[in-house]
Design an enzyme around this catalytic site. Structure first.
Site, PDB file in Angstrom:
ATOM      1  N   LYS A 272       0.164 -11.645 -20.604  1.00 17.25           N
ATOM      2  CA  LYS A 272      -0.931 -10.793 -21.073  1.00 17.25           C
ATOM      3  C   LYS A 272      -1.489 -11.424 -22.336  1.00 17.25           C
ATOM      4  O   LYS A 272      -0.715 -11.911 -23.186  1.00 17.25           O
ATOM      5  CB  LYS A 272      -0.355  -9.396 -21.367  1.00 17.25           C
ATOM      6  CG  LYS A 272      -1.370  -8.361 -21.811  1.00 17.25           C
ATOM      7  CD  LYS A 272      -0.683  -7.007 -22.083  1.00 17.25           C
ATOM      8  CE  LYS A 272      -1.664  -5.885 -22.304  1.00 17.25           C
ATOM      9  NZ  LYS A 272      -1.026  -4.583 -22.516  1.00 17.25           N
TER      10      LYS A 272
ATOM     11  N   SER B  26      -3.281  -0.964 -19.767  1.00 21.32           N
ATOM     12  CA  SER B  26      -4.151  -2.014 -20.251  1.00 21.32           C
ATOM     13  C   SER B  26      -3.752  -3.403 -19.761  1.00 21.32           C
ATOM     14  O   SER B  26      -4.535  -4.339 -19.884  1.00 21.32           O
ATOM     15  CB  SER B  26      -4.154  -2.010 -21.781  1.00 21.32           C
ATOM     16  OG  SER B  26      -2.856  -2.334 -22.278  1.00 21.32           O
TER      17      SER B  26
ATOM     18  N   SER C 105       0.927   1.091 -20.377  1.00 24.91           N
ATOM     19  CA  SER C 105       0.274  -0.138 -19.910  1.00 24.91           C
ATOM     20  C   SER C 105       1.077  -1.111 -19.066  1.00 24.91           C
ATOM     21  O   SER C 105       0.500  -2.056 -18.548  1.00 24.91           O
ATOM     22  CB  SER C 105      -0.316  -0.878 -21.097  1.00 24.91           C
ATOM     23  OG  SER C 105      -1.385  -0.138 -21.593  1.00 24.91           O
TER      24      SER C 105
HETATM   25  N1  GLN Z   1      -3.650   3.908 -22.060  1.00 24.10           N
HETATM   26  C1  GLN Z   1      -2.976   4.072 -23.301  1.00 24.10           C
HETATM   27  C2  GLN Z   1      -3.930   3.924 -24.450  1.00 24.10           C
HETATM   28  O1  GLN Z   1      -5.054   3.673 -24.217  1.00 24.10           O
HETATM   29  C3  GLN Z   1      -1.804   3.138 -23.426  1.00 24.10           C
HETATM   30  C4  GLN Z   1      -2.125   1.745 -23.715  1.00 24.10           C
HETATM   31  C5  GLN Z   1      -0.929   0.867 -23.782  1.00 24.10           C
HETATM   32  O2  GLN Z   1       0.168   1.214 -23.328  1.00 24.10           O
HETATM   33  N2  GLN Z   1      -1.120  -0.303 -24.353  1.00 24.10           N
HETATM   34  O3  GLN Z   1      -3.569   4.061 -25.576  1.00 24.10           O
END
Ligand code: GLN
Length: 471
Positions: free
Chosen positions: A78, A153, A177
């Site tokens: 990532k 994400s 994520s």
């Molecule tokens: N979807 C969540 C957010 O927007 C988690 C994101 C993540 O785990 N990096 O904060």
């Protein structure tokens, strides 16, 4: 089967036996990227030349009979993990030309185990998002149906792995994520206990929540990788001195009869029927295989999880992103996207004098209550099972104009991050229109081995990972 469709375990056997070379394996992944990534947009950077050079070196070592655990295996990171000499953007224009001088601990450990870096995957900028649509480099598409999001994400990691562009891909789980893209892409993904895996060299989102980890095709691969990346590195002071179990060896041990907690707050009206049915079917299967019983439980503070998360996480974000203000580093505040700006403002407000007690401090107290809810339940049950996402994967654009609807995608996963405990996403089947569904198994702190064992038992009996998307 095509080489790029192998699991790590299968590829390793083939490499050690000399059935094919690492160069051939890496070429198969690169060919897949060339064929499909202009549509899927899983990668921000592809390291074709570097990867082939590394593969040639791996082949030399393989010929000498050297047996490192990931020798010659192509993986992707990532683009939130810093990589020495390879551009690392965090999915944002702010870091569009940033070339790090060192490797994140996770990256270093992958390389030491012999893995080959095929590239850096797309993501919601800074990790802010659930769909992949907040990337400054274009939205990633779900290989199972390109009109749908792959989950975020770690959107590029999920899509790249599901599409056979690599054999494993890292992610970070701050609120969802790793598990959400794993669920939306028919993959295995674990949010590890906070402090299990080093955050060193992972661009910080919310430091008291961030959990680096990996998406894999199978539970077996997940165990092998967790063993490699876990444990103290001397560079992340929040990691306890907790022994790293021999995850892959423990994997095939029996789980014993299980007490499975089903929280009433996680199986309410908001759950899509198809999702609910497939998850319940999977739970019954696990009981058939391991023995055990379902125990209804309650996590009464669940209703405060989203508000708590969206005070604490933006507060930490506003502090972490302050270093890219363009005065000390970065390219100026105008380069931040809308979602990052929204969170910087929310966080700055929640932390400001006069509001700190009303918002931040209150949310910290709720964090403790949510943690205690889980502790109480784990004094009665071995694990909790629940859907990962309340809905099936959604369409691109469906939630982009409604940030609150987007935030609610994480309603069943973010309490786990608030509590700092582990949870494993397992594929449990497909909806009528062919979209993957995932279930999470949640455990107490450092219970990863238990989660992996249950997952492995289920995986051997179901083999959802053998079904591949047609792209
Ligand atoms: N979807 C969540 C957010 O927007 C988690 C994101 C993540 O785990 N990096 O904060």
């Amino acid at each position: 089967m095509k080489l790029n469709e192998l699991t790590i375990d299968q590829a390793q056997e083939g490499l050690f036996r000399g059935d094919f070379s690492s160069v051939e394996l890496v070429r198969a992944c690169l060919a897949r990227i060339k064929k499909a990534d202009s549509r899927i947009k899983a990668f921000i950077t592809v390291c074709e030349k570097k990867a082939l050079n590394q593969a040639r070196e791996a082949d030399q070592q393989l010929r000498k009979g050297i047996k490192k655990r990931l020798l010659g295996i192509p993986v992707a990171f990532k683009d939130l993990f810093v990589t020495e000499g390879i551009k690392t953007t965090a999915g944002s224009q702010v870091l569009a030309d940033f070339i790090p001088q060192y490797d994140a601990t996770v990256v270093r450990r992958f390389k030491e185990a012999g893995a080959i870096v095929v590239g850096k995957t797309n993501l919601d900028a800074w990790g802010h998002g659930s769909s992949g649509e907040n990337s400054a480099f274009g939205a990633t598409r779900n290989p199972w149906n390109q009109e749908y999001v792959p989950g975020g994400s770690s959107s590029g990691s999920g899509a790249a792995l599901a599409a056979g562009m690599c054999l494993a891909a890292t992610g970070t789980d701050t609120g969802s994520s790793i598990r959400l893209p794993a669920s939306f892409c028919n993959l295995v993904g674990m949010k590890n206990t906070y402090g299990r895996v080093s955050r060193f060299g992972v661009i910080a989102m919310a430091s008291s929540f961030d959990c680096p980890g990996c998406l894999t095709k199978t539970v077996k691969d997940q165990a092998a990788i967790l063993e490699i990346i876990s444990g103290q590195d001397g560079a992340d002071a929040t990691m306890p001195d907790q022994k790293v179990p021999d995850y892959s060896r423990i994997l095939s041990q029996e789980t014993g009869s299980l007490k499975i907690g089903l929280p009433k707050e996680y199986f309410n009206r908001g759950i899509d029927n198809e999702v609910g049915d497939l998850v319940k079917k999977a739970i019954r299967k696990i009981i058939d295989l391991s023995g055990g019983e379902i125990i209804p439980v309650s996590l009464p503070h669940t209703k405060y999880a989203m508000p708590c998360y969206y005070i604490l996480v933006p507060s930490e974000i506003s502090s972490n992103l302050a270093r890219y203000d363009g005065i000390r580093y970065g390219r100026g505040r105008d380069k931040f996207g809308d979602e990052a700006k929204r969170r910087i403002m929310l966080g700055t407000y929640a932390l400001s004098a006069g509001y700190y007690d009303a918002f931040y401090l209150k949310a910290q107290k709720i964090r403790t209550l949510i943690k205690r809810d889980f502790e109480k339940v784990f004094s009665k049950v071995d694990v909790i099972m629940a859907p990962t996402s309340p809905t099936l994967p959604f369409k691109l654009g469906e939630k982009t104009n409604d940030p609150l609807a987007m935030y609610l995608s994480d309603i069943l996963v973010c309490p786990v991050n608030i509590a700092g405990i582990p949870a494993l996403n397992l594929p449990v089947g497909f909806s009528k229109n062919g979209l993957p569904v995932g279930m999470q198994i949640i455990g107490s702190q450092f219970s990863e081995e238990k989660l992996l064992r249950i997952g492995y038992t289920y995986e051997q009996a179901t083999e959802w990972y053998k079904i591949k998307p047609k792209i």
